[in-house]
Design a protein around this motif. Structure first.
Motif, mmCIF file in Angstrom:
data_model
loop_
_atom_site.group_PDB
_atom_site.id
_atom_site.type_symbol
_atom_site.label_atom_id
_atom_site.label_comp_id
_atom_site.label_asym_id
_atom_site.label_seq_id
_atom_site.Cartn_x
_atom_site.Cartn_y
_atom_site.Cartn_z
ATOM 1 N N THR A 9 -8.275 3.185 -14.037
ATOM 2 C CA THR A 9 -9.319 2.601 -13.179
ATOM 3 C C THR A 9 -8.713 2.006 -11.918
ATOM 4 O O THR A 9 -9.241 2.182 -10.823
ATOM 5 C CB THR A 9 -10.113 1.526 -13.954
ATOM 6 O OG1 THR A 9 -10.675 2.122 -15.124
ATOM 7 C CG2 THR A 9 -11.217 0.933 -13.104
ATOM 8 N N VAL A 10 -7.593 1.288 -12.059
ATOM 9 C CA VAL A 10 -6.913 0.699 -10.902
ATOM 10 C C VAL A 10 -6.452 1.795 -9.951
ATOM 11 O O VAL A 10 -6.651 1.712 -8.734
ATOM 12 C CB VAL A 10 -5.732 -0.195 -11.354
ATOM 13 C CG1 VAL A 10 -4.859 -0.589 -10.175
ATOM 14 C CG2 VAL A 10 -6.243 -1.429 -12.071
ATOM 15 N N ALA A 11 -5.863 2.851 -10.498
ATOM 16 C CA ALA A 11 -5.407 3.968 -9.660
ATOM 17 C C ALA A 11 -6.587 4.610 -8.936
ATOM 18 O O ALA A 11 -6.495 4.923 -7.732
ATOM 19 C CB ALA A 11 -4.673 5.006 -10.510
ATOM 20 N N LEU A 16 -9.759 5.450 -3.980
ATOM 21 C CA LEU A 16 -11.014 5.334 -3.235
ATOM 22 C C LEU A 16 -10.786 4.602 -1.916
ATOM 23 O O LEU A 16 -11.247 5.050 -0.860
ATOM 24 C CB LEU A 16 -12.070 4.609 -4.069
ATOM 25 C CG LEU A 16 -13.375 4.278 -3.357
ATOM 26 C CD1 LEU A 16 -14.178 5.552 -3.078
ATOM 27 C CD2 LEU A 16 -14.201 3.302 -4.189
ATOM 28 N N LEU A 17 -10.061 3.483 -1.961
ATOM 29 C CA LEU A 17 -9.781 2.721 -0.739
ATOM 30 C C LEU A 17 -9.005 3.567 0.262
ATOM 31 O O LEU A 17 -9.276 3.529 1.465
ATOM 32 C CB LEU A 17 -9.013 1.438 -1.069
ATOM 33 C CG LEU A 17 -9.738 0.399 -1.920
ATOM 34 C CD1 LEU A 17 -8.823 -0.783 -2.209
ATOM 35 C CD2 LEU A 17 -11.028 -0.063 -1.276
ATOM 36 N N VAL A 71 -16.494 -8.784 -6.913
ATOM 37 C CA VAL A 71 -17.155 -7.496 -7.107
ATOM 38 C C VAL A 71 -16.612 -6.822 -8.363
ATOM 39 O O VAL A 71 -15.550 -7.176 -8.871
ATOM 40 C CB VAL A 71 -16.974 -6.559 -5.876
ATOM 41 C CG1 VAL A 71 -17.510 -7.210 -4.607
ATOM 42 C CG2 VAL A 71 -15.518 -6.166 -5.698
ATOM 43 N N GLY A 72 -17.379 -5.853 -8.834
ATOM 44 C CA GLY A 72 -16.941 -5.046 -9.960
ATOM 45 C C GLY A 72 -16.782 -3.600 -9.536
ATOM 46 O O GLY A 72 -17.526 -3.100 -8.689
ATOM 47 N N PHE A 73 -15.814 -2.939 -10.133
ATOM 48 C CA PHE A 73 -15.605 -1.502 -9.953
ATOM 49 C C PHE A 73 -15.316 -0.966 -11.340
ATOM 50 O O PHE A 73 -14.238 -1.217 -11.891
ATOM 51 C CB PHE A 73 -14.435 -1.225 -9.004
ATOM 52 C CG PHE A 73 -14.133 0.231 -8.824
ATOM 53 C CD1 PHE A 73 -14.924 1.013 -7.989
ATOM 54 C CD2 PHE A 73 -13.080 0.827 -9.500
ATOM 55 C CE1 PHE A 73 -14.655 2.361 -7.827
ATOM 56 C CE2 PHE A 73 -12.806 2.179 -9.332
ATOM 57 C CZ PHE A 73 -13.591 2.950 -8.503
ATOM 58 N N PHE A 101 2.705 1.098 -5.876
ATOM 59 C CA PHE A 101 1.989 0.545 -7.024
ATOM 60 C C PHE A 101 1.060 1.624 -7.552
ATOM 61 O O PHE A 101 0.409 2.309 -6.767
ATOM 62 C CB PHE A 101 1.211 -0.711 -6.582
ATOM 63 C CG PHE A 101 0.418 -1.350 -7.671
ATOM 64 C CD1 PHE A 101 1.046 -1.951 -8.752
ATOM 65 C CD2 PHE A 101 -0.964 -1.366 -7.612
ATOM 66 C CE1 PHE A 101 0.310 -2.546 -9.753
ATOM 67 C CE2 PHE A 101 -1.713 -1.966 -8.609
ATOM 68 C CZ PHE A 101 -1.067 -2.565 -9.683
ATOM 69 N N VAL A 102 0.971 1.770 -8.860
ATOM 70 C CA VAL A 102 0.203 2.842 -9.516
ATOM 71 C C VAL A 102 0.402 4.184 -8.810
ATOM 72 O O VAL A 102 -0.543 4.902 -8.542
ATOM 73 C CB VAL A 102 -1.289 2.499 -9.707
ATOM 74 C CG1 VAL A 102 -1.482 1.414 -10.736
ATOM 75 C CG2 VAL A 102 -1.999 2.143 -8.416
#
Length: 189
Positions: A9-11, A16-17, A71-73, A101-102
């Motif tokens: 999820t973090v990756a 996305l960013l 916020v949630g993702f 990172f990731v």
């Protein structure tokens, strides 16, 4: 959330960013882990503009005020420090670097940027009587100062532009106490 799903999820979040070319800087506990060991965190902390936040409909805004949003993702919690706060904007511009990172290159706060953010928050945390967070933030500052020994006077001078005189004086005293702790530690080693 299990650790494999969290990492995925973090990756995905950072991908996305990157795809949206969002101008952000990673701060907080995860950024701190890029420089020192031993800090636990339950969320991701970023500095970004209001327009960048509003341009990400995938983020579910839970709370928001002028300078902060939670916020949630997916299952991930993200705290966003908004550049409507002049210090956050300055830190995003002047105290960022790129770290891995990731398996991605992530804009991340420098050691000095992380120290400045932690120090900036301390007077408010003292006023709130939030002893737990005061302890965490002071320990983060001490750990970064001990591991990297950046010049602290320029950071205090920069922070004085954004804080009251009494808050600035309080920070100077906190930094002196942290430096004394580091000195005692060094003497005993």
């Amino acid at each position: 959330m299990n650790s494999d799903h969290l990492i995925e999820t973090v990756a995905h979040f950072f991908s996305l960013l990157s795809e949206r070319q969002v101008d952000y800087v990673l701060v907080g506990g995860i950024a701190l882990l890029q420089y020192v060991e031993g800090r636990n965190t339950e969320d991701i902390d970023l500095i970004m503009t209001v327009s960048a936040l509003e341009g990400l409909p995938e983020l579910e805004v839970e709370t928001r005020d002028a300078d902060f949003a939670r916020v949630g993702f997916s299952d991930l919690k993200v705290d966003v420090l908004l550049t409507s706060d002049p210090l956050f904007d300055e830190l995003r511009k002047r105290y960022a670097t790129v770290l891995r990172f990731v398996e991605q290159d992530i804009p991340c706060a420098t050691v000095e940027g992380l120290i400045a953010l932690k120090l900036y928050a301390l007077p408010s945390l003292y006023r709130q009587g939030n002893f737990t967070r005061v302890g965490l933030y002071e320990n983060d500052v001490a750990t970064l100062l001990h591991a990297h020994n950046p010049p602290i006077e320029p950071l205090l001078a920069e922070l004085s532009l954004y804080l009251s005189e009494s808050d600035t004086n309080q920070l100077k005293q906190i930094v002196i106490e942290i430096q004394q702790r580091i000195s005692r530690f060094e003497e005993r080693r």
